[in-house]
Design a protein around this motif. Structure first.
Motif: not given
Lengths: 460, 537
Positions: A53-68, B21-31
């Motif tokens: 879930x932490x990995x997922x949360x990091x992805x969500x935060x990254x995407x939100x930050x990318x959205x500005x 970050x894009x690479x890390x995001x990809x790794x996170x998705x695979x993980x």
């Protein structure tokens, strides 16, 4: 927990080939099991789930930050509260020497974690998911633990005398909502946007289990063409009155859900497949009739049969959900990179479409498997019950969980019409979350029954 | 509810703004996916152990099996949309129109090409940054025949009717499925839908278009052998490559969006006399009728129906002596209103309706047909009459009154005569089977009528199209449109007479006499056809 692991291993030999294979696999990777055997909390897969879930949360935060968006502390709170509540849950279960199904615990944890991810992903994007109710997670765990305490080790029997009260409460709730509720988006809500009808999903299994446990001897083994007349007529009268109250609120999805719960309890009480077939036939016929009568029901059925007949009207929601799924494709857009704002009622009915868009078909299959495991664990817990009431109560709750999940997902992928039923633990909303917590707590408590004793007997 | 602190935080900013970050995001998705799968496997191990403590019973197995089936059904249904959604052309069209997710690969599904009968490209799909754009190679020439497909203004005409086919609806062949599998892996790649061949002929369409330059009107050319629409031009036109909002703003002068060939509704005037003649021949009419110079009417209350020569003479201060006794052939050649008004009244109204129906005027006829969409000629408007209203029938018999038809209808009438009495339904899709309609008259009578129409060209009002290159049969028409307005100019016919190939109808709105405006257009078109070898005498 140590006692839980070994009997499976020991008795594996009796069951032939498959368990042996499993032992071999375990031999290859003994790291996690051994660790979990040493300290109890590991066996709930708390840390794997947490990292996931932490990995997922990091992805969500990254995407939100990318959205500005500027990342706020409030973005972290749902995850933090979930992790904290999960840890408390695991520790309390360990301290209370939980001996039931660990899949229920770990699966429930993972499911609620996915819920946190999906909801935090929709925060500020989907209109409904703007404010944060920080009480949902901690209160959910408190409710779950209370339900667990109340039902574990055969203690569930203390609920049995309350079945009549539950039936009355269900009636009162349905009637009260009709009188006091306010209408919003075609449904009735209590003041403050609460949905107290969610409580019916607890009252009905309890009342049904109590009723059938009381008249158990008369139902047992009776085929549908030779039914016990007095209880059947009583049941049909009360049930049709109750359904009429709900149908007047136009909550046909809830009527269907509750009827299927009753059906499951009935089947378990009679232990005859023919009852299931007969009652299912009756339910389909009744459902068809109801849909003919209620215009909004007919609209949904039409939109289900051919969503393209009115793509911008009745088919709009479901087609937008499917467009999201198609846009996601096999692997998904990545958590946080979809467009749930394009989806009507994304936060409740169509939350599965949001998930499917971002996690893709593969992620959806994983989620379906997770649900399958939870269903299986719940069915196994039901099958463990020796007491009639406990058995029927477990069956009712299992049915509630299963039907609620499947009907929601099937609606999104057009296997069934849209019903307005939420997805347990993932959809937005406190009452739905807490009711699911009660179910999970009860199932966890019930799964402990008889397990230890049986195991001891086997060991001896 | 407790208040929680809320403020921006920036611990992750270095991570999120980093190039990695894009690479890390990809790794996170695979993980995420692998971890999920790993947990599920562990769960199933646990469940196997737990199963051994459950009580036995057959019913739970049935239940579990049912649930498993349901889950499989959900996955199958989801795959149907999520993975194979492209097979459903309605779905693709919905997404292209209404889905605003710019990353949706449906936006890159391109409709296939539209070809003319010889395989020349009429429309092709291009990609712009805003999505798929249709490129119309001949611009306004095919504007009405094909319609347009525009992201903002929607779809019309053949583009609308054939949308699903062009998007690759119902992909079935092995190559299609393999291509779709490749698209699943590479979401950026998208094949074009299948090409579509039409019956149209670029050369003929372009000549007809040029001949109508500066006019308002329509030209339709049919191949009488199978009903192929060879040309269908309507002007004024619009450029489907550059649709302008002004086209769609309320009242536009001259209605350039209107497909006059199919959807225009005009009084046919004298060209309709061919159908009246067919009815009369069928009723056994032979011999002559007197045509008094001051016209004919059914009752003194109604104005008299006169020949146009009467008015010309009146304007010039002369006295019109009338045609005198006329036979059917001579009357058609001279296009005598007085004769046909009398002739029509002699026939039963039901007989007139039957003939019109046999010609295909009374039901919608699909030029393009698929279960999900059709492009059709809508029925002509016939007046509501009966035998009790003889004056209405008299007006109907000279193609006036409440009678309204489209140029396509008149081309169909010409084709029916050319085919020996049996009508043929027009088609834009060469794969459509040959569809014949009713008989407007018997084969012998049609033969008679054919030579009567030839006589119109040899010695009657249609002398202007009496070509040396090719024998033509036809009929002019001058349809009155109300006081103070110029008449609509019509010409319909077929060629060559002995072994007909083309049936055509030309309409020029407010073009005056049929022989002055519509006929020269038909003449030039036929001349060009013979010169270029499209039509063999």
């Amino acid at each position: 927990m140590t006692s839980k692991k070994h009997p499976g291993k020991n008795s594996g030999g009796k069951r032939g080939q498959a368990p042996k294979k499993r032992d071999a696999k375990r031999g290859q990777a003994p790291k996690t099991p051994k660790k979990s055997a040493a300290d109890g909390s590991g066996s709930f897969f708390f840390f794997p789930v947490l990292f996931l879930v932490m990995a997922g949360q990091l992805l969500v935060l990254g995407a939100r930050s990318a959205e500005g968006r500027v990342l706020m502390y409030s973005d972290l709170w749902p995850f933090g509260l979930w992790a904290f509540s999960g840890a408390v849950l695991c520790l309390v279960l360990k301290g209370g020497r939980f001996s039931g199904s660990s899949v229920l615990v770990a699966g429930g944890l993972l499911l609620s974690g996915i819920g946190v991810l999906v909801r935090s992903r929709m925060r500020g994007v989907v209109p409904d998911v703007s404010e944060m109710n920080v009480l949902i997670q901690p209160l959910g765990v408190a409710i779950l633990l209370s339900a667990w305490m109340l039902t574990r080790k055969g203690r569930v029997k203390i609920l049995q005398p309350f079945w009549g009260l539950a039936a009355l409460a269900a009636f009162a709730l349905a009637g009260g909502m009709l009188l006091l509720g306010t209408r919003y988006r075609g449904g009735l809500y209590a003041p403050g946007g609460m949905t107290p009808t969610e409580l019916l999903k607890l009252f009905v299994p309890l009342a049904a289990a109590g009723f059938f446990a009381r008249t158990h001897s008369r139902w047992q083994g009776r085929p549908p063409w030779f039914p016990p007349l007095v209880p059947l007529i009583l049941l049909l009268t009360v049930w049709s009155g109750f359904c009429a109250l709900l149908a007047l609120q136009r909550d046909l999805g809830l009527v269907m859900l509750l009827s299927l719960i009753l059906l499951a309890v009935l089947i378990c009480a009679t232990a005859r497949v023919s009852w299931g077939v007969a009652a299912l036939g009756g339910a389909v016929a009744a459902g068809w009739g109801v849909v003919r009568v209620f215009a909004h029901g007919a609209r949904r059925v039409d939109a289900w049969i051919d969503p393209f007949s009115d793509p911008t009207g009745s088919g709009w929601q479901v087609l937008q959900g499917l467009s999201g799924l198609y846009a996601g494709g096999l692997a998904g857009t990545g958590l946080g990179s979809g467009r749930p704002d394009r989806l009507p009622i994304a936060s409740s009915d169509f939350v599965y479409a949001v998930y499917g868009e971002e996690l893709g078909f593969l992620g959806s299959i994983c989620l379906l498997f997770l649900f399958a495991h939870l269903f299986r664990a719940a069915i196994l817990a039901t099958r463990r019950q020796t007491d009639a009431f406990a058995h029927l109560f477990a069956a009712g709750i299992t049915a509630a969980f299963v039907v609620q999940t499947l009907v929601n997902i099937a609606g999104v992928v057009t296997l069934l019409p849209i019903t307005g039923i939420t997805l347990p633990y993932i959809s937005q909303g406190g009452s739905s979350y807490w009711v699911t917590s009660v179910w999970m707590g009860c199932l966890m408590g019930l799964s402990e029954t008889g397990a230890a004793g049986k195991r001891k007997a086997r060991k001896g | 509810m407790p208040e929680l602190p809320d403020a921006p935080f920036s611990w992750f900013d270095p991570l999120l703004t980093d190039e990695a970050w894009p690479h890390l995001a990809l790794i996170l998705r695979v993980f995420l996916l692998l971890g999920f799968g790993f947990l599920l496997i562990r769960f199933s191990w646990r469940l196997r152990a737990e199963r051994q403590t459950a009580l036995p019973g057959a019913w739970p197995r049935v239940m579990t099996g049912f649930l498993l089936l349901f889950l499989v059904a959900i996955a199958w249904r989801q795959a149907h949309w999520q993975l194979f959604g492209r097979r459903n052309e309605n779905f693709v069209a919905f997404m292209q129109r209404y889905d605003r997710r710019e990353f949706n690969p449906a936006h890159r599904v391109r409709p296939g090409r539209i070809l003319d009968r010889k395989g020349r490209i009429l429309v092709v799909s291009g990609m712009t940054e805003r999505g798929v754009q249709r490129v119309y190679r001949y611009g306004p020439v095919f504007s009405h025949a094909l319609g347009y497909n525009h992201p903002v203004y929607g779809l019309t005409g053949l583009e609308a009717a054939a949308r699903s086919v062009l998007l690759g609806g119902g992909l079935r062949s092995r190559e299609d499925l393999i291509a779709m599998g490749a698209e699943l892996m590479d979401r950026e790649r998208h094949a074009e839908g299948p090409s579509l061949t039409t019956t149209l002929d670029v050369d003929l369409q372009v000549s007809a278009y040029e001949l109508l330059e500066g006019r308002r009107g329509a030209v339709v050319v049919l191949d009488i052998r199978n009903g192929d629409v060879l040309a269908m031009v309507s002007r004024p036109e619009f450029d489907p490559n550059r649709l302008h909002p002004r086209l769609f703003a309320g009242q536009v002068p001259d209605a350039p969006l209107l497909n006059r060939a199919l959807s225009g509704r005009y009084p046919p005037g004298s060209v309709y006399k061919v159908l009246i003649a067919a009815t009369a021949l069928q009723d056994g009419f032979s011999g002559t009728l007197d045509t008094p110079p001051d016209g004919f009417t059914t009752s003194p209350a109604n104005p008299r129906i006169r020949d146009h020569q009467y008015y010309t003479a009146e304007r010039e201060g002369r006295v019109w002596r009338g045609h005198g006794q006329l036979g059917l052939g001579e009357a058609l050649a001279k296009s005598s209103n007085v004769f046909f008004a009398q002739l029509g009244v002699r026939s039963d109204w039901d007989a007139h309706v039957r003939t019109a129906d046999a010609a295909g005027l009374l039901q919608p006829i699909a030029l393009w047909e698929r279960p999900e969409a059709t492009l059709a000629v809508q029925p002509a408007r016939l007046p509501q009459l009966s035998n009790q209203a003889p004056y209405g029938i008299a007006q109907y018999s000279i193609g006036q009154g409440d009678l309204l038809v489209s140029p396509m209808h008149m081309a169909m009438v010409a084709a029916a005569v050319a085919r020996g009495g049996q009508s043929v339904y027009p088609r834009l899709d060469p794969k459509m089977p040959l569809r014949t309609g009713g008989w407007i008259c018997s084969a012998e009578n049609a033969e008679t009528l054919k030579w009567m129409m030839f006589r119109v060209v040899r010695e009657g009002t249609g002398r202007g199209i009496d070509l040396a290159e090719i024998p033509v049969a036809g009929k002019t028409g001058t349809a009155q449109t109300g006081a103070g307005r110029e008449s609509h100019s019509w010409f319909m016919g077929f060629a060559p007479v002995s072994e007909p190939r083309w049936a055509f109808a030309v309409l020029v709105e407010q073009g005056g006499y049929g022989s002055q405006t519509a006929l020269p257009i038909a003449r030039d078109l036929l001349r060009e056809g013979v010169r270029e070898g499209w039509l063999k005498p």
